[in-house]
Scaffold this motif. Structure first.
Motif, PDB file in Angstrom:
ATOM      1  N   LEU A 161     -14.395  38.853  47.609  1.00 29.66           N
ATOM      2  CA  LEU A 161     -13.689  37.223  47.605  1.00 29.66           C
ATOM      3  C   LEU A 161     -14.306  35.859  47.326  1.00 29.66           C
ATOM      4  O   LEU A 161     -14.502  35.214  47.175  1.00 29.66           O
ATOM      5  CB  LEU A 161     -13.255  37.288  49.485  1.00 29.66           C
ATOM      6  N   TRP A 162     -15.904  36.523  47.741  1.00 27.55           N
ATOM      7  CA  TRP A 162     -16.894  35.997  47.235  1.00 27.55           C
ATOM      8  C   TRP A 162     -17.050  35.528  45.768  1.00 27.55           C
ATOM      9  O   TRP A 162     -17.332  34.172  45.242  1.00 27.55           O
ATOM     10  CB  TRP A 162     -18.026  36.172  47.858  1.00 27.55           C
ATOM     11  N   GLU A 163     -16.755  36.544  44.785  1.00 30.86           N
ATOM     12  CA  GLU A 163     -16.864  36.224  43.642  1.00 30.86           C
ATOM     13  C   GLU A 163     -15.552  35.343  43.476  1.00 30.86           C
ATOM     14  O   GLU A 163     -15.559  35.020  41.883  1.00 30.86           O
ATOM     15  CB  GLU A 163     -16.721  37.986  42.736  1.00 30.86           C
ATOM     16  N   ALA A 164     -14.334  35.671  44.114  1.00 28.10           N
ATOM     17  CA  ALA A 164     -13.036  35.431  43.442  1.00 28.10           C
ATOM     18  C   ALA A 164     -13.604  34.068  44.165  1.00 28.10           C
ATOM     19  O   ALA A 164     -13.141  32.413  42.550  1.00 28.10           O
ATOM     20  CB  ALA A 164     -12.163  35.283  44.586  1.00 28.10           C
ATOM     21  N   LEU A 165     -13.971  33.268  44.761  1.00 27.97           N
ATOM     22  CA  LEU A 165     -14.825  32.254  45.034  1.00 27.97           C
ATOM     23  C   LEU A 165     -15.607  31.519  44.002  1.00 27.97           C
ATOM     24  O   LEU A 165     -15.219  30.014  44.319  1.00 27.97           O
ATOM     25  CB  LEU A 165     -15.320  32.063  46.432  1.00 27.97           C
ATOM     26  N   LEU A 166     -16.009  32.412  43.578  1.00 21.01           N
ATOM     27  CA  LEU A 166     -17.295  31.297  42.917  1.00 21.01           C
ATOM     28  C   LEU A 166     -16.232  30.842  41.603  1.00 21.01           C
ATOM     29  O   LEU A 166     -16.595  30.070  40.881  1.00 21.01           O
ATOM     30  CB  LEU A 166     -18.695  32.306  41.875  1.00 21.01           C
ATOM     31  N   SER A 167     -15.390  31.717  41.335  1.00 18.58           N
ATOM     32  CA  SER A 167     -14.906  31.452  39.791  1.00 18.58           C
ATOM     33  C   SER A 167     -13.713  30.203  40.498  1.00 18.58           C
ATOM     34  O   SER A 167     -12.340  30.818  39.206  1.00 18.58           O
ATOM     35  CB  SER A 167     -13.969  33.050  38.868  1.00 18.58           C
ATOM     36  N   ARG A 211      -5.681  31.655  50.180  1.00 22.47           N
ATOM     37  CA  ARG A 211      -4.739  32.083  51.176  1.00 22.47           C
ATOM     38  C   ARG A 211      -6.069  33.528  52.382  1.00 22.47           C
ATOM     39  O   ARG A 211      -5.821  33.690  52.895  1.00 22.47           O
ATOM     40  CB  ARG A 211      -3.759  33.276  51.349  1.00 22.47           C
ATOM     41  N   GLU A 212      -6.669  34.465  50.956  1.00 20.96           N
ATOM     42  CA  GLU A 212      -7.329  35.247  51.625  1.00 20.96           C
ATOM     43  C   GLU A 212      -8.747  34.680  52.746  1.00 20.96           C
ATOM     44  O   GLU A 212      -8.943  35.719  53.197  1.00 20.96           O
ATOM     45  CB  GLU A 212      -8.260  35.993  50.728  1.00 20.96           C
ATOM     46  N   LEU A 213      -9.153  34.121  51.795  1.00 19.98           N
ATOM     47  CA  LEU A 213     -10.341  33.035  52.248  1.00 19.98           C
ATOM     48  C   LEU A 213      -9.882  32.486  53.998  1.00 19.98           C
ATOM     49  O   LEU A 213     -10.706  32.758  54.750  1.00 19.98           O
ATOM     50  CB  LEU A 213     -10.590  31.838  51.564  1.00 19.98           C
ATOM     51  N   ASN A 214      -8.752  31.571  53.694  1.00 21.35           N
ATOM     52  CA  ASN A 214      -8.923  31.747  55.234  1.00 21.35           C
ATOM     53  C   ASN A 214      -8.291  32.721  56.114  1.00 21.35           C
ATOM     54  O   ASN A 214      -8.130  32.259  57.494  1.00 21.35           O
ATOM     55  CB  ASN A 214      -6.655  30.663  55.400  1.00 21.35           C
ATOM     56  N   ALA A 215      -8.098  33.864  55.780  1.00 25.64           N
ATOM     57  CA  ALA A 215      -7.537  34.752  56.787  1.00 25.64           C
ATOM     58  C   ALA A 215      -9.053  35.413  57.586  1.00 25.64           C
ATOM     59  O   ALA A 215      -9.113  36.119  57.961  1.00 25.64           O
ATOM     60  CB  ALA A 215      -7.255  35.390  56.004  1.00 25.64           C
ATOM     61  N   CYS A 216     -10.116  34.990  56.611  1.00 24.07           N
ATOM     62  CA  CYS A 216     -11.455  35.481  56.827  1.00 24.07           C
ATOM     63  C   CYS A 216     -12.250  34.404  58.148  1.00 24.07           C
ATOM     64  O   CYS A 216     -13.143  35.082  58.650  1.00 24.07           O
ATOM     65  CB  CYS A 216     -12.574  35.494  55.548  1.00 24.07           C
ATOM     66  N   VAL A 217     -11.927  33.097  57.770  1.00 21.80           N
ATOM     67  CA  VAL A 217     -12.001  32.331  58.937  1.00 21.80           C
ATOM     68  C   VAL A 217     -12.415  33.341  60.353  1.00 21.80           C
ATOM     69  O   VAL A 217     -10.920  33.539  60.919  1.00 21.80           O
ATOM     70  CB  VAL A 217     -11.327  31.427  59.095  1.00 21.80           C
ATOM     71  N   ARG A 218     -13.616  33.058  61.099  1.00 22.05           N
ATOM     72  CA  ARG A 218     -13.776  33.764  62.662  1.00 22.05           C
ATOM     73  C   ARG A 218     -13.545  32.817  63.542  1.00 22.05           C
ATOM     74  O   ARG A 218     -12.820  32.672  64.728  1.00 22.05           O
ATOM     75  CB  ARG A 218     -15.187  34.488  62.428  1.00 22.05           C
ATOM     76  N   GLN A 219     -13.851  31.716  63.108  1.00 21.10           N
ATOM     77  CA  GLN A 219     -14.171  30.790  63.968  1.00 21.10           C
ATOM     78  C   GLN A 219     -13.817  29.294  63.427  1.00 21.10           C
ATOM     79  O   GLN A 219     -15.024  29.550  62.798  1.00 21.10           O
ATOM     80  CB  GLN A 219     -15.199  30.888  64.906  1.00 21.10           C
ATOM     81  N   MET A 220     -13.297  28.275  64.197  1.00 21.01           N
ATOM     82  CA  MET A 220     -13.576  27.240  63.473  1.00 21.01           C
ATOM     83  C   MET A 220     -14.134  25.983  64.675  1.00 21.01           C
ATOM     84  O   MET A 220     -13.143  25.644  65.855  1.00 21.01           O
ATOM     85  CB  MET A 220     -12.207  26.876  62.695  1.00 21.01           C
ATOM     86  N   LYS A 221     -14.968  25.628  64.998  1.00 19.21           N
ATOM     87  CA  LYS A 221     -15.609  24.168  66.209  1.00 19.21           C
ATOM     88  C   LYS A 221     -15.835  23.020  65.548  1.00 19.21           C
ATOM     89  O   LYS A 221     -16.370  22.802  64.676  1.00 19.21           O
ATOM     90  CB  LYS A 221     -16.112  25.349  67.028  1.00 19.21           C
ATOM     91  N   PRO A 222     -15.791  22.114  66.602  1.00 19.13           N
ATOM     92  CA  PRO A 222     -15.966  20.692  66.262  1.00 19.13           C
ATOM     93  C   PRO A 222     -17.663  20.543  66.112  1.00 19.13           C
ATOM     94  O   PRO A 222     -18.840  21.775  67.001  1.00 19.13           O
ATOM     95  CB  PRO A 222     -15.906  20.116  67.234  1.00 19.13           C
ATOM     96  N   PHE A 257     -15.731  17.796  60.372  1.00 23.36           N
ATOM     97  CA  PHE A 257     -16.613  17.601  61.219  1.00 23.36           C
ATOM     98  C   PHE A 257     -16.599  19.313  61.920  1.00 23.36           C
ATOM     99  O   PHE A 257     -16.558  19.242  63.375  1.00 23.36           O
ATOM    100  CB  PHE A 257     -15.827  16.332  62.365  1.00 23.36           C
ATOM    101  N   ARG A 258     -16.169  19.646  61.083  1.00 16.58           N
ATOM    102  CA  ARG A 258     -15.962  21.109  61.542  1.00 16.58           C
ATOM    103  C   ARG A 258     -17.328  21.956  61.086  1.00 16.58           C
ATOM    104  O   ARG A 258     -17.395  21.817  60.153  1.00 16.58           O
ATOM    105  CB  ARG A 258     -14.508  21.917  62.044  1.00 16.58           C
ATOM    106  N   ASP A 259     -17.916  22.978  62.206  1.00 14.77           N
ATOM    107  CA  ASP A 259     -18.468  24.445  61.631  1.00 14.77           C
ATOM    108  C   ASP A 259     -17.451  25.189  61.636  1.00 14.77           C
ATOM    109  O   ASP A 259     -16.730  25.596  62.774  1.00 14.77           O
ATOM    110  CB  ASP A 259     -20.054  24.449  62.552  1.00 14.77           C
ATOM    111  N   ILE A 260     -17.488  26.222  60.254  1.00 12.63           N
ATOM    112  CA  ILE A 260     -17.082  27.405  59.890  1.00 12.63           C
ATOM    113  C   ILE A 260     -17.462  28.658  60.103  1.00 12.63           C
ATOM    114  O   ILE A 260     -18.378  27.958  59.324  1.00 12.63           O
ATOM    115  CB  ILE A 260     -16.143  26.480  58.380  1.00 12.63           C
ATOM    116  N   GLU A 261     -17.280  29.741  60.924  1.00 11.78           N
ATOM    117  CA  GLU A 261     -17.749  30.851  60.671  1.00 11.78           C
ATOM    118  C   GLU A 261     -17.320  31.892  60.331  1.00 11.78           C
ATOM    119  O   GLU A 261     -16.198  31.608  60.741  1.00 11.78           O
ATOM    120  CB  GLU A 261     -18.311  31.631  62.526  1.00 11.78           C
ATOM    121  N   THR A 262     -17.334  32.192  59.084  1.00 10.10           N
ATOM    122  CA  THR A 262     -16.707  33.075  58.336  1.00 10.10           C
ATOM    123  C   THR A 262     -17.634  34.388  58.062  1.00 10.10           C
ATOM    124  O   THR A 262     -19.081  34.617  57.641  1.00 10.10           O
ATOM    125  CB  THR A 262     -16.023  32.740  56.635  1.00 10.10           C
TER     126      THR A 262
END
Length: 139
Positions: free
Chosen positions: A85-91, A99-110, A74-79
């Motif tokens: 990292l995007w290529e790693a995500l696709l694979s 862990r790298e993806l979590n480090a890229c999170v700029r903001q999490m809000k409901p 129930f949150r919007d995540i802006e990254t």
């Protein structure tokens, strides 16, 4: 001419301040009437010139009671995700990429939309409530 322009600018600022003051008085008066109607459990007051009526707003609004309790779905995540990292995500993401993806999170809000959809489906969302406010209608 410059003095005249400065005088008119001063008058414009003075009138802007007066307009802001008048708008503030309108808001305070509406809030006072809303409080009066709610405190006495009244729906409307009829006068000779105006009818003041308590009316439900057309849309619900989100009230965040305890933001950390709201589930991730129930949150919007802006990254901001770098290309490598995007290529790693696709694979299909390894632990390190996660862990790298979590480090890229700029903001999490409901996400009000997701929470409203869940409420419409009678699903409880921890840490949030959907309410419908009221406003004053003068007729």
């Amino acid at each position: 001419m410059e003095a005249r322009a400065a005088y008119y600018r001063g008058q414009a600022n003075r009138l802007t301040d007066r307009a802001r003051s008048a708008e503030s008085k309108v808001d305070r008066t509406k809030n006072m009437v809303l409080y009066y109607l709610k405190a006495r459990n009244l729906r409307k007051i009829e006068g000779q010139e105006f009818t003041l009526r308590l009316q439900k707003n057309s849309q619900d609004f989100l009230v965040v009671l305890d933001e950390p309790q709201i589930p991730l779905i129930f949150r919007d995540i802006e990254t901001k995700i770098p290309g490598h990292l995007w290529e790693a995500l696709l694979s299909y993401l390894s632990d390190e990429a996660r862990r790298e993806l979590n480090a890229c999170v700029r903001q999490m809000k409901p996400s009000a939309d997701a929470i409203k959809r869940a409420a419409a489906d009678q699903e409880e969302v921890p840490g949030a409530a959907i309410q419908r406010g009221v406003h004053l209608r003068v007729a």
